[in-house]
Enzyme design. Structure first.
Site, PDB file in Angstrom:
ATOM      1  N   HIS A   1       0.834  -1.222   0.000  1.00 15.01           N
ATOM      2  CA  HIS A   1       0.000   0.000   0.000  1.00 15.01           C
ATOM      3  C   HIS A   1       0.864   1.267   0.000  1.00 15.01           C
ATOM      4  O   HIS A   1       0.436   2.309   0.467  1.00 15.01           O
ATOM      5  CB  HIS A   1      -0.935   0.045   1.206  1.00 15.01           C
ATOM      6  CG  HIS A   1      -1.710  -1.212   1.437  1.00 15.01           C
ATOM      7  ND1 HIS A   1      -2.962  -1.433   0.922  1.00 15.01           N
ATOM      8  CD2 HIS A   1      -1.372  -2.358   2.110  1.00 15.01           C
ATOM      9  CE1 HIS A   1      -3.389  -2.634   1.277  1.00 15.01           C
ATOM     10  NE2 HIS A   1      -2.429  -3.225   1.990  1.00 15.01           N
TER      11      HIS A   1
ATOM     12  N   SER B   1      16.039  20.459 -15.532  1.00 21.11           N
ATOM     13  CA  SER B   1      14.832  21.272 -15.696  1.00 21.11           C
ATOM     14  C   SER B   1      15.233  22.568 -16.376  1.00 21.11           C
ATOM     15  O   SER B   1      16.327  23.091 -16.152  1.00 21.11           O
ATOM     16  CB  SER B   1      14.236  21.561 -14.323  1.00 21.11           C
ATOM     17  OG  SER B   1      13.467  22.737 -14.358  1.00 21.11           O
TER      18      SER B   1
ATOM     19  N   LYS C   1      17.415  20.478 -10.464  1.00 22.66           N
ATOM     20  CA  LYS C   1      16.682  19.237 -10.747  1.00 22.66           C
ATOM     21  C   LYS C   1      17.491  18.197 -11.521  1.00 22.66           C
ATOM     22  O   LYS C   1      18.280  18.527 -12.402  1.00 22.66           O
ATOM     23  CB  LYS C   1      15.399  19.542 -11.538  1.00 22.66           C
ATOM     24  CG  LYS C   1      14.336  20.268 -10.770  1.00 22.66           C
ATOM     25  CD  LYS C   1      13.777  19.496  -9.573  1.00 22.66           C
ATOM     26  CE  LYS C   1      12.942  18.294  -9.955  1.00 22.66           C
ATOM     27  NZ  LYS C   1      11.681  18.658 -10.584  1.00 22.66           N
TER      28      LYS C   1
ATOM     29  N   GLU D   1      10.221   7.806 -16.792  1.00 31.74           N
ATOM     30  CA  GLU D   1       8.836   8.271 -16.918  1.00 31.74           C
ATOM     31  C   GLU D   1       8.298   7.966 -18.311  1.00 31.74           C
ATOM     32  O   GLU D   1       7.139   7.578 -18.484  1.00 31.74           O
ATOM     33  CB  GLU D   1       8.768   9.775 -16.651  1.00 31.74           C
ATOM     34  CG  GLU D   1       9.091  10.135 -15.208  1.00 31.74           C
ATOM     35  CD  GLU D   1       9.238  11.636 -15.021  1.00 31.74           C
ATOM     36  OE1 GLU D   1       8.334  12.240 -14.453  1.00 31.74           O
ATOM     37  OE2 GLU D   1      10.250  12.210 -15.476  1.00 31.74           O
TER      38      GLU D   1
END
Ligand code: ARG
Length: 467
Positions: free
Chosen positions: A156, A277, A283, A290
């Protein structure tokens, strides 16, 4: 334009109709398989005396030359020739003259396209199996290198218990082995040679289908000419296998994305697989992972596309079936890239051992171990669950640690507790105490690492029996 096959037509087709229907823009990928299929077919025609042997030999020699041009990227596809078959047929005619006109004897594009597609699938699915094995090898290497690292495991998305990092890695290897098993199954069912079914009913000419099958490495010929030209199950099976494989790639990508966050801080992804970024200089984004997660959507839609494409088609061949190609090629090409990237990912993935070590001492990770301690002393499961639950609740509420409880306090929760229970509040003890087959017990995990090391280095592409 005037039709290659259109002697009974009194008109060329409409230019827009041509643009709409031509498949050469994508089916050029089948060219080398079309050539191989045609060489085998020509040899059979010569052997069976259906065309003169010397014509068969000229056709085979011409096609061999064309095949070489294709392999070297020197064959120029004519966008005005409808599909891969017409392209090769025209090139052959240019190369060897009238003998080329005998090649299409005792076959149709309806059976030829199935053969081309099957040869493509056999080739590409084997390449994908090898790519999966290479990825498994990288994962096993990563597990081996970090075999002492213990991490929190989650259900979970809540931290639950501790396990060996290697145990988690071998879970990936297991699911990939099932992917390979599915692909092997698909390969087996794809391996029936359809040529000689012709348009749909077979031929009056004395062909030898088994001879063609043997030359192309098929174990068997298809048994029913109608089924042969209508069947696209092998495409759907391949797409289904790749969709499931993609789902696995996506879940691995998601694990690593989470583990690379500052919040988890379990791993460092190599810079070569990350991007920055445009506005936030600090970043380091896991874009490649992704996109692997994102591209998986495409793998599902490709499967759906062909299922829907086929579901309403009457037997036998219908032109709709031409449209099975872009989804198949798309999924094959995408999954190969995904597997290549994931292999690189594990080769360069760094484990942040120190950060992880600070996260595995939470006493709640050992609640099941403590419960089982009581069970071993004869306490019922229900009673043990209540006892440990109450003990943890009171410790959390009062800001105390189980490790600091006195023996009297422990006995207050259960007379079966002894001071030795505190030894269980240790991640190393927790994993070592696991005994069951398939558990995270270090000796068992080590054995599994050794087993997989052998499997993934087998020359056969590495396939575990029993899957
Ligand atoms: N381009 C077609 C396909 O991919 C080849 C078969 C065409 N057959 C036909 N009778 N029009 O399915």
């Amino acid at each position: 334009m005037s039709k290659f096959w259109g002697s009974r037509f009194n008109k060329g087709t409409d230019a827009l109709a041509d643009k709409f229907s031509f498949s050469i823009g994508y089916d050029w990928r089948l060219a080398k398989y079309d050539v191989r299929a045609s060489i085998a077919h020509a040899r059979m025609l010569g052997k069976c005396g259906i065309i003169p042997r010397k014509d068969a030999a000229r056709i085979a020699a011409g096609l061999t030359k064309i095949g070489r041009q294709i392999e070297q990227g020197k064959f120029s596809f004519d966008p005005k020739a409808e599909d891969v078959h017409t392209n090769i047929q025209s090139a052959l005619k240019k190369l060897i003259g009238p003998a080329a006109d005998k090649l299409h004897t005792a076959r149709s594009r309806n059976d030829l396209i199935v053969l081309d597609m099957k040869l493509y699938c056999l080739d590409k699915l084997n390449e994908i199996i090898a790519a999966i094995t290479a990825w498994q090898k990288a994962i096993v290497g990563f597990a081996d290198k970090n075999k002492d690292v213990i991490i929190p495991a989650y259900t979970h998305l809540q931290s639950a218990q501790v396990v060996l990092l290697a145990h988690h890695m071998l879970a990936y290897v297991e699911m990939l082995e099932r992917d390979k098993a599915r692909l092997y199954g698909t390969l087996k069912r794809t391996g029936r040679m359809p040529l000689g079914s012709c348009a749909l009913s077979g031929t009056t000419l004395p062909i030898d289908r088994n001879f063609v099958a043997k030359q192309l490495g098929f174990a068997k010929v298809t048994a029913n000419s109608i089924d042969s030209v209508s069947d696209r199950d092998f495409v759907i099976e391949a797409l289904s296998d790749l969709a499931i494989l993609g789902m696995h790639c996506s879940r691995v990508a998601e694990d690593v994305i989470l583990w690379a966050t500052r919040e988890f801080n379990f791993v460092d992804i190599d810079w070569s697989l990350c991007t920055g970024s445009s506005i936030m200089p600090h970043k380091k984004n896991p874009d490649i992972l992704e996109l692997i997660r994102g591209e998986t959507a495409k793998l599902y839609s490709h499967l759906n596309e062909v299922l829907v494409l086929m579901k309403g088609l009457p037997l036998t061949y219908n032109r709709d079936m031409q449209l099975d190609k872009p989804p198949l090629f798309g999924s094959v090409e995408k999954i190969k890239d995904m597997l290549g990237l994931l292999t690189k990912l594990f080769a360069g993935l760094k484990v942040k051992e120190k950060a992880i070590a600070g996260r595995i001492h939470d006493e709640t990770f050992f609640s099941v171990d403590i419960m089982e301690y009581l069970i071993k002393k004869g306490v019922s499961y229900r009673q043990a669950h209540d006892t440990v639950g109450t003990m943890i609740k009171e410790c959390v509420d009062n800001g105390r640690k189980i490790a600091d409880l006195t023996l009297a306090e422990l006995k207050g929760y259960s007379p079966s507790f002894g001071a030795d229970v505190k030894a269980l509040l240790d991640p190393k003890v927790s994993v070592s105490n696991k005994k069951s087959l398939g558990s995270t017990n270090p000796a068992l995990v080590l054995r599994e690492i050794e087993r997989w090391k052998k499997i993934v280095t087998l020359a056969t592409g590495g396939f575990a029996r029993g899957y």
